[in-house]
Scaffold this motif. Structure first.
Motif, PDB file in Angstrom:
ATOM      1  N   UNK A  28      65.309  49.867  69.199  1.00 54.15           N
ATOM      2  CA  UNK A  28      65.024  50.672  68.013  1.00 54.15           C
ATOM      3  C   UNK A  28      64.131  51.860  68.333  1.00 54.15           C
ATOM      4  N   UNK A  29      63.781  52.025  69.593  1.00 53.17           N
ATOM      5  CA  UNK A  29      62.853  53.085  69.995  1.00 53.17           C
ATOM      6  C   UNK A  29      63.601  54.249  70.620  1.00 53.17           C
ATOM      7  N   UNK A  30      63.044  55.445  70.430  1.00 55.88           N
ATOM      8  CA  UNK A  30      63.570  56.651  71.060  1.00 55.88           C
ATOM      9  C   UNK A  30      62.402  57.389  71.710  1.00 55.88           C
ATOM     10  N   UNK A  31      62.479  57.557  73.019  1.00 55.49           N
ATOM     11  CA  UNK A  31      61.468  58.309  73.753  1.00 55.49           C
ATOM     12  C   UNK A  31      62.063  59.678  74.087  1.00 55.49           C
ATOM     13  N   UNK A  32      61.637  60.693  73.342  1.00 59.64           N
ATOM     14  CA  UNK A  32      62.190  62.039  73.517  1.00 59.64           C
ATOM     15  C   UNK A  32      61.237  62.861  74.370  1.00 59.64           C
ATOM     16  N   UNK A  33      61.603  63.034  75.631  1.00 60.43           N
ATOM     17  CA  UNK A  33      60.790  63.830  76.551  1.00 60.43           C
ATOM     18  C   UNK A  33      61.578  65.033  77.041  1.00 60.43           C
ATOM     19  N   UNK A  34      62.432  65.550  76.166  1.00 65.02           N
ATOM     20  CA  UNK A  34      63.280  66.684  76.538  1.00 65.02           C
ATOM     21  C   UNK A  34      62.521  67.994  76.392  1.00 65.02           C
ATOM     22  N   UNK A  35      62.943  68.982  77.168  1.00 66.63           N
ATOM     23  CA  UNK A  35      62.328  70.313  77.086  1.00 66.63           C
ATOM     24  C   UNK A  35      62.600  70.935  75.720  1.00 66.63           C
ATOM     25  N   UNK A  36      63.764  70.685  75.145  1.00 69.62           N
ATOM     26  CA  UNK A  36      64.092  71.229  73.835  1.00 69.62           C
ATOM     27  C   UNK A  36      63.096  70.756  72.779  1.00 69.62           C
ATOM     28  N   UNK A  75      71.424  40.916  77.891  1.00 71.68           N
ATOM     29  CA  UNK A  75      71.361  42.305  78.349  1.00 71.68           C
ATOM     30  C   UNK A  75      70.913  43.224  77.214  1.00 71.68           C
ATOM     31  N   UNK A  76      70.146  44.238  77.573  1.00 67.53           N
ATOM     32  CA  UNK A  76      69.698  45.253  76.623  1.00 67.53           C
ATOM     33  C   UNK A  76      70.106  46.618  77.162  1.00 67.53           C
ATOM     34  N   UNK A  77      70.806  47.391  76.365  1.00 65.11           N
ATOM     35  CA  UNK A  77      71.263  48.709  76.809  1.00 65.11           C
ATOM     36  C   UNK A  77      70.217  49.780  76.531  1.00 65.11           C
ATOM     37  N   UNK A  78      69.957  50.565  77.532  1.00 61.47           N
ATOM     38  CA  UNK A  78      69.089  51.730  77.386  1.00 61.47           C
ATOM     39  C   UNK A  78      69.934  52.962  77.676  1.00 61.47           C
ATOM     40  N   UNK A 123      69.733  69.673  75.729  1.00 61.62           N
ATOM     41  CA  UNK A 123      68.322  69.263  75.715  1.00 61.62           C
ATOM     42  C   UNK A 123      67.507  70.102  76.688  1.00 61.62           C
ATOM     43  N   UNK A 124      68.182  70.939  77.502  1.00 60.48           N
ATOM     44  CA  UNK A 124      67.579  71.923  78.399  1.00 60.48           C
ATOM     45  C   UNK A 124      66.932  71.313  79.643  1.00 60.48           C
ATOM     46  N   UNK A 125      66.423  70.141  79.550  1.00 61.19           N
ATOM     47  CA  UNK A 125      65.763  69.486  80.685  1.00 61.19           C
ATOM     48  C   UNK A 125      65.018  68.258  80.209  1.00 61.19           C
ATOM     49  N   UNK A 126      64.366  67.559  81.152  1.00 64.29           N
ATOM     50  CA  UNK A 126      63.684  66.335  80.766  1.00 64.29           C
ATOM     51  C   UNK A 126      64.688  65.239  80.488  1.00 64.29           C
ATOM     52  N   UNK A 127      64.326  64.289  79.620  1.00 63.77           N
ATOM     53  CA  UNK A 127      65.251  63.214  79.282  1.00 63.77           C
ATOM     54  C   UNK A 127      64.910  62.600  77.936  1.00 63.77           C
ATOM     55  N   UNK A 128      65.910  61.917  77.362  1.00 65.81           N
ATOM     56  CA  UNK A 128      65.748  61.185  76.116  1.00 65.81           C
ATOM     57  C   UNK A 128      66.214  59.754  76.381  1.00 65.81           C
ATOM     58  N   UNK A 129      65.361  58.801  76.052  1.00 66.26           N
ATOM     59  CA  UNK A 129      65.690  57.395  76.277  1.00 66.26           C
ATOM     60  C   UNK A 129      65.774  56.675  74.935  1.00 66.26           C
TER      61      UNK A 129
END
Length: 252
Positions: A225-233, A172-175, A215-221
Motif C-alpha cells: 500500500x506504500x509508494x516511495x516516489x523518488x523521481x526527479x519529476x 510473495x510480495x510484488x514491488x 519521471x525524468x530520473x530517479x525511481x518510484x517504488x
C-alpha cells in the motif's frame, strides 16, 4: 512442442471457426458441451466451481486473501479447484501463457471481447484451443465456464486476480519499480535486499521493473500500500511549489 508454442499454433483455429459458414449460420443443435455441470451465475460460481467436475472434496482449502467482485469470484474459485487438484503451478503457467499468446493475436482478443459472437461459436473455439494446447482439465473447465457466462472478455483481469492468490500462497510480495532505464543488476539486488528487510522473514520480494521516461530520473517504488516516489519529476514539482510559495518577510 512447448506449451506456449502449442497455444500460439492453436489460436488460428479461432479464425477458422469464426469464418465457418455452418457455425455462423447455425440455428440447430449446439456442439457437445465439454462440461457436465450447469452454468452458474457470478454469485454461485465461487462456491460451486471447485466441485463442478463431480469429484468428491477431499480437503478444505482456505483462500490466502479475500478478493471481491466478479473477477475476484472467478479467480477464487479457480484457485480452490487448482489447489484441491494439486495443479496450482500448472494452471498458473497455462493462464500466463494463454494471456501472453493472446496478446500476439488481435483476432483472439477481438473474439474474446465481441459479444456478438454466439455462445456456440465461442465454446467450439475454446474447446478446440484447449484440446490442441493440451490444457489441464481445471484450466479447460474454467475457460469453458467463463465462456458460457460471457466472462471470456475478462480473462486478463481474472488472471491478474488469480496471480495475486498464487503469490500470496507462496508468500510473495510484488514491488513495482519504475525507472527511466533498467536498473543495473547490482542496484536491483540492493533494492531487493532493502525491501526484503522491510517485510521481514516469511515473505519473499518479487521485483517487477517498469520503464517510464516521463519521471525524468530517479525511481518510484510501489510496495504493498506504500509508494516511495523518488523521481526527479516529483522533486522538481516540489521545488516549484516551494519557489512559488509566498515569502514571509517577517521571518527573514
Amino acid at each position: 512442442m512447448a506449451f506456449a508454442g502449442r497455444l500460439r499454433s492453436s489460436l488460428p483455429l479461432v479464425s477458422k471457426i469464426l469464418r465457418s459458414d455452418s457455425l455462423s449460420a447455425a440455428n440447430g443443435s449446439a456442439p457437445q458441451r465439454a462440461l457436465l455441470y450447469p452454468i452458474f451465475s457470478d454469485s454461485e460460481f465461487s462456491r460451486n466451481y471447485a466441485t463442478a467436475t463431480g469429484k468428491k472434496e477431499e480437503k478444505k482449502v482456505k483462500l490466502p486473501l479475500a478478493l471481491f467482485g466478479g473477477a475476484g469470484n472467478y479467480a477464487s474459485a479457480l484457485y480452490l479447484a487448482s489447489v484441491k487438484a494439486n495443479v496450482l503451478d500448472k494452471v498458473e503457467s497455462e493462464l500466463v501463457d494463454l494471456i501472453e499468446a493472446s496478446k500476439k493475436s488481435p483476432l483472439f482478443s477481438q473474439f474474446a471481447k465481441d459479444l456478438s459472437v454466439t455462445k456456440d461459436v465461442r465454446l467450439k473455439a475454446i474447446n478446440d484451443i484447449c484440446a490442441q494446447a493440451k490444457l489441464s482439465d481445471i484450466t479447460k473447465n474454467f475457460l469453458v465456464v467463463a465462456t458460457e457466462n460471457g466472462r471470456l472478455r475478462d480473462i486478463d483481469t481474472i488472471t491478474k486476480k488469480f496471480l495475486e492468490l498464487t503469490m500470496a500462497h507462496r508468500g510473495e510480495v510484488t514491488a513495482i519499480v519504475t525507472t527511466v532505464i533498467p536498473l543495473p543488476p547490482e542496484e536491483e539486488r540492493e533494492l531487493k535486499e532493502t525491501l526484503q528487510e522491510i517485510i521481514g522473514q516469511g515473505k519473499k520480494v518479487k521485483l517487477e521493473q517498469k520503464i517510464n521516461t516521463s519521471i525524468l530520473g530517479g525511481l518510484v517504488v510501489e510496495f504493498g500500500e506504500k509508494v516511495f516516489d523518488m523521481s526527479i519529476r516529483t522533486r522538481a514539482r516540489q521545488m516549484e511549489r516551494f519557489l512559488r510559495a509566498p515569502i514571509d518577510i517577517g521571518n527573514l
